[in-house]
Design an enzyme around this catalytic site. Structure first.
Site, mmCIF file in Angstrom:
data_model
loop_
_atom_site.group_PDB
_atom_site.id
_atom_site.type_symbol
_atom_site.label_atom_id
_atom_site.label_comp_id
_atom_site.label_asym_id
_atom_site.label_seq_id
_atom_site.Cartn_x
_atom_site.Cartn_y
_atom_site.Cartn_z
ATOM 1 N N HIS A 26 126.958 -3.811 -68.578
ATOM 2 C CA HIS A 26 126.965 -5.135 -69.205
ATOM 3 C C HIS A 26 126.311 -6.188 -68.318
ATOM 4 C CE1 HIS A 26 128.541 -7.576 -72.560
ATOM 5 N NE2 HIS A 26 128.493 -8.547 -71.673
ATOM 6 N N ASP A 28 124.111 -9.873 -68.932
ATOM 7 C CA ASP A 28 123.787 -10.877 -69.956
ATOM 8 C C ASP A 28 122.475 -11.603 -69.710
ATOM 9 O OD1 ASP A 28 125.880 -11.016 -71.998
ATOM 10 O OD2 ASP A 28 127.239 -11.471 -70.347
ATOM 11 N N GLU A 144 127.326 -7.523 -78.311
ATOM 12 C CA GLU A 144 128.645 -7.982 -77.865
ATOM 13 C C GLU A 144 129.443 -8.674 -78.978
ATOM 14 O OE1 GLU A 144 130.659 -10.176 -73.983
ATOM 15 O OE2 GLU A 144 128.499 -10.353 -74.318
ATOM 16 N N HIS A 171 133.947 -10.517 -80.099
ATOM 17 C CA HIS A 171 133.764 -11.373 -78.926
ATOM 18 C C HIS A 171 134.959 -12.331 -78.938
ATOM 19 C CE1 HIS A 171 131.849 -14.436 -76.230
ATOM 20 N NE2 HIS A 171 131.680 -13.313 -75.554
ATOM 21 N N HIS A 215 137.107 -7.462 -74.895
ATOM 22 C CA HIS A 215 137.299 -8.664 -75.722
ATOM 23 C C HIS A 215 138.307 -8.473 -76.856
ATOM 24 C CE1 HIS A 215 134.523 -11.762 -74.283
ATOM 25 N NE2 HIS A 215 133.649 -10.801 -74.037
ATOM 26 N N HIS A 236 133.163 -4.267 -70.102
ATOM 27 C CA HIS A 236 133.361 -5.247 -69.030
ATOM 28 C C HIS A 236 134.790 -5.778 -69.109
ATOM 29 C CE1 HIS A 236 131.963 -7.445 -72.523
ATOM 30 N NE2 HIS A 236 132.121 -8.633 -71.973
ATOM 31 N N ASP A 307 128.922 -8.078 -66.025
ATOM 32 C CA ASP A 307 128.844 -9.386 -66.695
ATOM 33 C C ASP A 307 127.928 -10.351 -65.944
ATOM 34 O OD1 ASP A 307 129.465 -10.751 -68.984
ATOM 35 O OD2 ASP A 307 131.555 -11.104 -68.505
#
Length: 413
Positions: A26, A28, A144, A171, A215, A236, A307
């Site tokens: 993961h 971003d 995500e 999410h 999440h 993550h 992340d």
């Protein structure tokens, strides 16, 4: 855990990373290209991914961090300012925006093809890493949040065809499929996985798309682990027993992950690692979270999901993508693990889950067709002139007539 002293960690680590990839589930970075450059990286002269950037990710530091396989996250935020919204029929641009994220990753791979290769299977990811003698990083994708499919299993299938290999079920907002951890924190009920969500998990299993439980709410985790036919990932997340944040994974779920064969990839966002009494979050906190998973369910179920570039800053000693060797060597020294266990954590666990999802997919595709169900509260809105089109067969219009909404605000001609 009985800790045996490991001799020559530096030397042994340097040999391991020539054969086994470090894998991060993961990152971003694509979102930063969205918000800061509107994806116009090739025409922005200041941008050079092959030089040191001020972000947490660039090729210089990816090489220093010995990254072998990278999942770039295609993340688009929930489309309502109120993160607790429940009107899922409201039109939005999330599918378009996700497609732009997929596109920019593929363009980045093409632009820096000397160091990147886009891959579609677990075997291809490992083969590319080894065939290039670690000179090329295998790149793949995650999405995500199922809000990014905008009610439709057809979009899930299209994302898979475009190269997405996991989707996070939520999410920071609920969707027709599942309940988010943040909704529970905000006081909404934990409804877990919906019936439509169960259909989605089945379709993801059929496709070979990894189901990601970062999440999601606690009940959603339990519900998915009850129905999935393939191993899951937490792309993550960290450990609830050490850091009591609703996003983190409780021990009862960890034990089910062991039974399922899944992997929890440790998140480097300090809020998910901070432990009581620790003034500053450091790489040692990440080591503690990894040790907890290993002690409870073993080395087969842990990995990395940083992340990076989706967090303001990382822990001390884990500031950016160059720091994976630091983390691995600290885990090795703290646990006295075997080389076999270390390479599992580095990335072989995730590659195993990815491969097992592909095997489940092959088995299911021989038995079932694509899942055709729709969310039972979806609004199907058409114009009156649609009734004038030729009928598929006698009575076809009547099958869904009660579910359709017809408007007369437009004319065909």
């Amino acid at each position: 855990m009985t800790v045996n002293k490991v001799e020559n960690i530096e030397e042994r680590f340097n040999e391991l990373v020539k054969k086994f990839p470090i894998l991060d589930t993961h990152n971003d970075f694509p979102y930063n290209l969205r918000v800061q450059l509107h994806y116009e990286f090739e025409s922005t002269k200041e941008f050079n991914f092959d030089s040191l950037l001020t972000s947490q990710t660039d090729l210089v530091r990816m090489r220093e961090g010995k990254i072998g396989v990278q999942f770039f996250s295609c993340w688009i935020e929930c489309k309502e300012d109120d993160m607790y919204y429940q009107d899922f029929n409201k039109p939005n641009s999330v599918v378009r925006d996700t497609l732009e994220q997929i596109d920019v990753v593929k363009r980045l791979v093409d632009e820096y093809s000397h160091s990147f290769k886009f891959v579609h299977t677990a075997d291809e990811a490992l083969k590319s890493f080894r065939d290039s003698e670690t000179k090329k990083i295998s790149i793949t994708l995650g999405v995500e949040g199922l809000h990014q499919v905008d009610l439709s299993l057809a979009v899930v299938r299209q994302y898979y065809d475009l190269g997405v290999r996991y989707i996070t079920l939520t999410h920071n907002c609920d969707n027709p499929f599942a309940t988010a951890a943040s909704s529970v924190t905000g006081g909404l009920p934990d409804k877990g996985l919906s019936d439509y969500g169960r259909d989605c998990v089945k379709e993801m299993n059929r496709l070979g798309m990894m189901v990601d439980l970062s999440h999601v709410s606690h009940k959603t985790m339990l519900d998915v682990l009850e129905v999935t036919q393939a191993p899951v990932i937490f792309s993550h997340s960290s450990v609830y027993s050490l850091t009591k944040h609703e996003r983190n994974v409780r021990d009862d779920v960890l034990k089910l992950v062991k039974d399922n064969g899944g992997v929890v990839c440790i998140n480097f966002l300090p809020i998910f690692l901070k432990q009581p009494g620790h003034d500053e979050v450091t790489v040692e906190d990440a080591v503690d979270h990894i040790k907890h998973i290993v002690n409870l369910i073993g080395w087969d179920h842990v990995g990395f999901g940083s992340d990076f570039d989706g967090i303001p800053k990382g822990p001390v000693g884990l500031e950016d993508v160059s720091k994976y060797p630091n983390l691995i060597k600290k885990v090795w020294g703290a646990t006295g693990a075997t080389e076999e266990d270390i390479v599992k954590m580095m990335g072989m666990n995730v590659l195993r889950v990815w491969k097992e999802c592909e095997i489940v997919s092959e088995r299911m595709k021989n038995k079932i067709k694509p899942v055709e169900s729709n969310w039972d509260q979806r609004e199907w809105i058409f114009y009156e002139y649609c009734r004038e089109f030729p009928e598929l067969f006698p009575g076809a219009y009547k099958i869904k007539e009660k579910e359709n909404i017809y408007k007369d605000t437009q004319k065909l001609v």
